[in-house]
Design an enzyme around this catalytic site. Sequence first.
Site, PDB file in Angstrom:
ATOM      1  N   SER A 116       6.526  -3.017  -5.250  1.00 43.82           N
ATOM      2  CA  SER A 116       6.713  -1.605  -4.916  1.00 43.82           C
ATOM      3  C   SER A 116       8.063  -1.089  -5.420  1.00 43.82           C
ATOM      4  CB  SER A 116       6.553  -1.420  -3.402  1.00 43.82           C
ATOM      5  OG  SER A 116       6.332  -0.070  -3.069  1.00 43.82           O
ATOM      6  N   ASP A 166      -0.265  -0.909  -3.696  1.00 45.91           N
ATOM      7  CA  ASP A 166       1.042  -1.465  -3.347  1.00 45.91           C
ATOM      8  C   ASP A 166       0.960  -2.961  -3.012  1.00 45.91           C
ATOM      9  OD1 ASP A 166       3.515  -2.050  -1.984  1.00 45.91           O
ATOM     10  OD2 ASP A 166       3.750   0.091  -1.627  1.00 45.91           O
TER      11      ASP A 166
END
Length: 291
Positions: A70, A182
């Site tokens: 991320s 993510d």
Amino acid sequence: MPTPKKYLVFFLLTFLLFYWAGPLMAQEEQKKPVIGLALSGGASWGFSHIGVIEVLEKHGIVADIVTGTSAGSIVGSLYANGMNAKEIREIADNLKLWDFLIPAIPDLGFFSPRGIMNQVKKHIPHDDFSQLEKTFGVVTVDLIKGELFIFKEGSVSTAVAASSAQPIIFNPVRYEGMLLVDGGVLMNLPDNLAWELGADIVIAVSLNENFSFHGAPDSYIDVAVRTYNLLQRGRIMEVNADVVITPNVTGFGGAQMGSYDLIIEQGRKATEEKIPEILKLIEDFGKSQEN
């Protein structure tokens, strides 16, 4: 005028010098460990990674392998491409939240991952893992199979956008029949990936341990980010890094980009505290190579 005998002695001494110096130089090279830097996710808290890199550079500690999840994949991509902390900081100085948030027709999320892709391509025009200066690994999750998918090659912008596509906020990245989101859904701290890529010493930066919130969330994005952060902290995960740096991001919202300077400073402070430990690991590694 030098005699043939003197020439012979000179060449013999030169030969012996290189004969003995060669192995010693090779041994000296072996003392340097391959250092891995694992950067966790954490939305705006990811700015602290810049402070971490700055302090490591100040002490002559340069990572050979970078792994990111991320926000960690965003900063990690720039570092892996050869940028130093000052250059990454200059990018942060001109960055706005809306640079990442391109509204999309509601599908599986509210925003397109295209904004993240565009930012990566802007600063890494070649957009190719093979042209990065450092070994780089990016963690994503495939929603179809419910398992990790690790990028080690291909498009850097695709990998980083997928790793940063927090569910609901962003549409997943469609890639080779997968729906990628993510990486923090399953692996927010990619320390094991750094080992897999060949690190001798792994330094990890964890952003989901040392935090608390102040005040109520002020947007649906903040609600989503806070919820995600709390879910991350609630998960019990084994950490396998040699050193774990945990910047204190208490009081900073996960979507609070306006406080990036203060967040970078927290990265600096946390890293300075760990420098003696890191230098000792590097020294011990060198000694172990001599034995």
